[in-house]
Design a protein around this motif. Sequence first.
Motif, short mmCIF file in Angstrom:
data_model
loop_
_atom_site.label_atom_id
_atom_site.label_comp_id
_atom_site.label_asym_id
_atom_site.label_seq_id
_atom_site.Cartn_x
_atom_site.Cartn_y
_atom_site.Cartn_z
N ILE A 477 84.18 -95.70 -21.81
CA ILE A 477 84.98 -96.84 -21.33
C ILE A 477 86.20 -96.32 -20.58
O ILE A 477 86.97 -95.49 -21.11
N HIS A 478 86.36 -96.80 -19.36
CA HIS A 478 87.50 -96.43 -18.54
C HIS A 478 88.56 -97.53 -18.67
O HIS A 478 88.36 -98.66 -18.22
N ILE A 479 89.69 -97.20 -19.33
CA ILE A 479 90.80 -98.15 -19.48
C ILE A 479 91.78 -97.90 -18.34
O ILE A 479 92.40 -96.83 -18.26
N GLN A 480 91.91 -98.88 -17.47
CA GLN A 480 92.73 -98.72 -16.27
C GLN A 480 94.16 -99.16 -16.55
O GLN A 480 94.46 -99.82 -17.54
N ALA A 481 95.02 -98.77 -15.65
CA ALA A 481 96.46 -99.02 -15.85
C ALA A 481 96.78 -100.50 -15.88
O ALA A 481 97.76 -100.92 -16.51
N ASP A 482 96.02 -101.34 -15.16
CA ASP A 482 96.31 -102.77 -15.12
C ASP A 482 95.81 -103.53 -16.35
O ASP A 482 95.88 -104.76 -16.40
N GLY A 483 95.24 -102.81 -17.36
CA GLY A 483 94.76 -103.45 -18.58
C GLY A 483 93.31 -103.84 -18.56
O GLY A 483 92.79 -104.37 -19.55
N SER A 484 92.62 -103.58 -17.47
CA SER A 484 91.18 -103.85 -17.43
C SER A 484 90.43 -102.65 -17.99
O SER A 484 90.95 -101.53 -18.06
N ALA A 485 89.18 -102.87 -18.40
CA ALA A 485 88.34 -101.80 -18.96
C ALA A 485 86.92 -102.00 -18.48
O ALA A 485 86.42 -103.12 -18.41
N LEU A 516 89.98 -92.49 -20.77
CA LEU A 516 88.53 -92.49 -20.86
C LEU A 516 88.15 -92.34 -22.34
O LEU A 516 88.58 -91.38 -23.00
N VAL A 517 87.36 -93.30 -22.86
CA VAL A 517 87.01 -93.33 -24.28
C VAL A 517 85.53 -92.98 -24.43
O VAL A 517 84.66 -93.68 -23.90
N PHE A 518 85.25 -91.90 -25.17
CA PHE A 518 83.89 -91.50 -25.52
C PHE A 518 83.63 -91.88 -26.97
O PHE A 518 84.54 -91.81 -27.82
N TYR A 519 82.39 -92.21 -27.29
CA TYR A 519 82.05 -92.64 -28.66
C TYR A 519 80.56 -92.41 -28.89
O TYR A 519 79.78 -92.20 -27.95
N THR A 520 80.15 -92.46 -30.15
CA THR A 520 78.73 -92.34 -30.51
C THR A 520 78.22 -93.71 -30.95
O THR A 520 78.99 -94.67 -31.14
N ASP A 521 76.91 -93.79 -31.12
CA ASP A 521 76.31 -95.10 -31.42
C ASP A 521 76.66 -95.62 -32.81
O ASP A 521 76.39 -96.79 -33.12
N GLY A 522 77.27 -94.79 -33.66
CA GLY A 522 77.74 -95.30 -34.94
C GLY A 522 78.82 -96.36 -34.78
O GLY A 522 79.04 -97.18 -35.68
N VAL A 523 79.51 -96.36 -33.62
CA VAL A 523 80.54 -97.37 -33.34
C VAL A 523 79.89 -98.66 -32.87
O VAL A 523 80.09 -99.74 -33.45
N THR A 524 79.10 -98.58 -31.82
CA THR A 524 78.54 -99.80 -31.23
C THR A 524 77.46 -100.43 -32.11
O THR A 524 77.22 -101.64 -32.02
N GLU A 525 76.81 -99.65 -32.97
CA GLU A 525 75.77 -100.19 -33.84
C GLU A 525 76.29 -100.55 -35.23
O GLU A 525 75.52 -100.77 -36.15
N ARG A 526 77.59 -100.62 -35.35
CA ARG A 526 78.20 -101.12 -36.60
C ARG A 526 77.72 -102.55 -36.80
O ARG A 526 77.85 -103.40 -35.92
N ARG A 527 77.17 -102.85 -38.00
CA ARG A 527 76.47 -104.12 -38.21
C ARG A 527 77.23 -105.01 -39.19
O ARG A 527 77.75 -104.55 -40.21
N ARG A 528 77.26 -106.31 -38.87
CA ARG A 528 77.78 -107.35 -39.76
C ARG A 528 76.69 -108.42 -39.87
O ARG A 528 76.58 -109.30 -39.03
N GLY A 529 75.87 -108.29 -40.91
CA GLY A 529 74.71 -109.16 -41.02
C GLY A 529 73.72 -108.81 -39.94
O GLY A 529 73.28 -107.67 -39.80
N GLU A 530 73.35 -109.79 -39.13
CA GLU A 530 72.45 -109.55 -38.01
C GLU A 530 73.19 -109.24 -36.71
O GLU A 530 72.57 -109.01 -35.68
#
Length: 584
Positions: A477-485, A516-530
Amino acid sequence: MVTAVESRLRNVTAPVVRRLRLPAAQSSPAAARAAVSEALVEVDLVAVLDEALLLTTELVTNGVVHARTELEIEILATPQGVSVMVLDHRCGPLSLTAWSAKTSAPGGGPFGQLQDRGRGLFLVDRLADRWGTVHHGDGKGVWFRLDRPTTRPGCAEPPGLAHVPGTIGAEEPSAERVALLAENSRLRLADTERRAWLTFLAEAGELLAQSLDVELTLALIPRLVVPRLGYWCTVHTTDASGDLHLASATHSDEDLLGGLLDRLRAAGTALRGTLRGEGVAALGAPVDGYAVPLVARGQLLGALTVGRAGATWPHNDEIAVVEDIARRAALAVDNARIHADLRTVARELQRSLLPPQLPKVLGLDFGAEYVPVGETVDVGGDFYDVMALPEDRWLVVVGDVSGKGVQVATITGLVRDVTRALVHDGRPLTDVLSRLNETLVERGGGRFCTLALASTLRRPGGLLEVGLHLAGHDQPIHIQADGSARLVGRCGTALGLFDTVKSPRVLISLHPGETLVFYTDGVTERRRGEELLGQERLRQEAATLAGFPAEVVAARLRAAALGFSPESPVDDIAILVLRNDGSA
């Protein structure tokens, strides 16, 4: 019109037949009693229920103790009476003997020939209307017959017997009959108590097995004992030198717990002495209790001490239950210690796969967070690293090897070390990815790895140019100076799946203050129910962190991922943040 034959047929009840094959085990008498009771209730013959259960218990118990083979039980019940035969499988000659218990004299005949068989046949002879023995090629057996009792006209039942089910005539001595029925009641009560203890031990074992925490397990043990098996209970553990240390204690009266602990400290020598032997050891004044050693896998772990109110010594059954709890507790404590050791090894191994600290670089800001999976002893495949390149350039590496365990840790270390070696040799990143892929295909054991490589190059005006390669890894994820990502990069082929890989290079310009934010799928696949956290939620959360230092961004995204669900993570979480702080 109902004929006379149909009327008679309505009054005919078919006989109830039960056949059982039971092992030579302590549970067999209870199983046989249950079958006899069910058959008698079905034909409405509860008048002889007590006698039938008592005789069945005696014969089956004799078979279990003396024959020590499988037993065959045959039950034939009608409204007029019940016949029960107990057969074992000890070899003997074929013969058949039968006689009437009501006409045999206690001093002679068949009874006199079988006096050495003990109380079982004595009860059969005194209570059964008929009984006998049968011998066959594979073993022998005893059978008995109980008829529905009848009262002769004009003869009232003796006082005290009219309420007793199964009374066979007024001529029986009431004292003998009451004694026999009392024995039957004792057997029923013993069976009920035994079942209750077995249920208690099963529940206690389940509770102990659920905990893999040493301190929690030690605290649970005395609470299982008090108040059902003791007035107070303590658990002591041994150290490497064999000295005892108090681990937990419970007292029925909490106000007396302090005094009990003082007495136990005073009796420390006596308590240590009890552990030199095996089994239960009595403790005299001032403790007034008994100690059971805690032994698991041949190793002495400590002692379980139980005290009673007053001077009464506990029943043998209670002591046997305490010994059983001590065995289960010792095994649970040992399992918890083994689990704790494995967790320590896993944590150290996982820590060895991560850099001890991130570098401090002028003009660059790095931040990272790592969350291993819950209480597991497995090592995950998520990793990150930051490596120096020639000409004041830097390389960010974030990867995820599929699976968990020691093999995954080995492959993760292999990927990390091979990457370092190739980068230090000055190989281009495309060559690095190709060589890594070849290594995993040959030595990866079917595992694959997703990888993100990002090399930095400082440009005039504070601009930071990042060359990004994604080998099957999630887009950063690219976090830009204007607050967009926004999500950046083009996904290529994961390593270890095919003979060749494709990972196109994408150039990203980071202006001062951008991240610039790098991450693994343990972040995006964090589950809450379905529901999954997903890249879009992560992107929106990252957009709120524009302008923050890299460490703060990493910590806030870690908190957002963990806070998304109340459940513990089922996959490792790795986050690495690269920020152009514009100070170069």
